[in-house]
Write a protein that holds these residues in place. Structure first.
Motif, PDB file in Angstrom:
ATOM      1  N   LYS A   1     -22.137   0.920  -6.794  1.00  0.00           N
ATOM      2  CA  LYS A   1     -23.398   1.309  -7.441  1.00  0.00           C
ATOM      3  C   LYS A   1     -23.199   2.498  -8.377  1.00  0.00           C
ATOM      4  O   LYS A   1     -23.746   2.537  -9.469  1.00  0.00           O
ATOM      5  CB  LYS A   1     -24.465   1.659  -6.395  1.00  0.00           C
ATOM      6  CG  LYS A   1     -25.131   0.469  -5.792  1.00  0.00           C
ATOM      7  CD  LYS A   1     -26.283   0.899  -4.916  1.00  0.00           C
ATOM      8  CE  LYS A   1     -27.041  -0.315  -4.441  1.00  0.00           C
ATOM      9  NZ  LYS A   1     -28.282   0.010  -3.785  1.00  0.00           N
ATOM     10  N   GLU A   2     -22.427   3.468  -7.932  1.00  0.00           N
ATOM     11  CA  GLU A   2     -22.183   4.659  -8.754  1.00  0.00           C
ATOM     12  C   GLU A   2     -21.386   4.308 -10.009  1.00  0.00           C
ATOM     13  O   GLU A   2     -21.657   4.840 -11.083  1.00  0.00           O
ATOM     14  CB  GLU A   2     -21.443   5.716  -7.936  1.00  0.00           C
ATOM     15  CG  GLU A   2     -22.271   6.311  -6.805  1.00  0.00           C
ATOM     16  CD  GLU A   2     -21.457   7.150  -5.837  1.00  0.00           C
ATOM     17  OE1 GLU A   2     -22.056   8.050  -5.216  1.00  0.00           O
ATOM     18  OE2 GLU A   2     -20.247   6.913  -5.687  1.00  0.00           O
TER      19      GLU A   2
ATOM     20  N   LYS B   1     -23.718   2.547 -12.459  1.00  0.00           N
ATOM     21  CA  LYS B   1     -24.617   3.506 -13.102  1.00  0.00           C
ATOM     22  C   LYS B   1     -23.878   4.325 -14.157  1.00  0.00           C
ATOM     23  O   LYS B   1     -24.382   4.518 -15.265  1.00  0.00           O
ATOM     24  CB  LYS B   1     -25.239   4.424 -12.051  1.00  0.00           C
ATOM     25  CG  LYS B   1     -26.288   5.343 -12.593  1.00  0.00           C
ATOM     26  CD  LYS B   1     -26.931   6.163 -11.494  1.00  0.00           C
ATOM     27  CE  LYS B   1     -27.965   7.106 -12.057  1.00  0.00           C
ATOM     28  NZ  LYS B   1     -28.605   7.920 -11.014  1.00  0.00           N
TER      29      LYS B   1
ATOM     30  N   LYS C   1     -23.027   2.138 -17.070  1.00  0.00           N
ATOM     31  CA  LYS C   1     -24.228   1.544 -17.674  1.00  0.00           C
ATOM     32  C   LYS C   1     -24.090   0.028 -17.817  1.00  0.00           C
ATOM     33  O   LYS C   1     -24.405  -0.562 -18.846  1.00  0.00           O
ATOM     34  CB  LYS C   1     -24.542   2.182 -19.024  1.00  0.00           C
ATOM     35  CG  LYS C   1     -24.842   3.659 -18.919  1.00  0.00           C
ATOM     36  CD  LYS C   1     -25.094   4.285 -20.260  1.00  0.00           C
ATOM     37  CE  LYS C   1     -25.292   5.777 -20.096  1.00  0.00           C
ATOM     38  NZ  LYS C   1     -25.352   6.484 -21.342  1.00  0.00           N
TER      39      LYS C   1
END
Length: 98
Positions: A62-63, A66, A69
């Motif tokens: 997830k990181e 993020k 992008k």
């Protein structure tokens, strides 16, 4: 075991309640289509690599998504490419550059 018989009188209130309450539609989450080909996988691998290099620490999927992008599906596509090349190390659900 004996089954209970349901009479029309007992079923009627439920039917009336269903008619009175407006029907709520369940929210349907559409997944973004990920094009899987060698070119796209290579670009996503580059995005993932750059995100990990910039972070200079281990990140979760997830990181990484993020930071880069991009979607989690695209992140997994890029991770697969980089794992195959031996450029990543995974430990405790976190991924870092080898």
């Amino acid at each position: 075991m004996a089954e209970k018989k349901v009479t029309k009188k007992a079923a009627a209130p439920k039917a009336e309640e269903a008619k009175k309450a407006p029907a709520k539609k369940a929210a349907v989450k559409k997944a973004a289509a990920v094009v899987v080909n060698a070119e796209n996988a290579g670009f996503k691998a580059g995005d993932v690599y750059q995100a990990l290099a910039a972070a200079e620490k281990a990140l979760s999927v997830k990181e990484i998504a993020k930071a880069a992008k991009i979607s989690e599906e695209e992140t997994l596509l890029g991770l697969g490419w980089l794992f195959k090349e031996g450029k990543l190390v995974a430990a405790d659900e976190k991924i870092t550059l080898a």
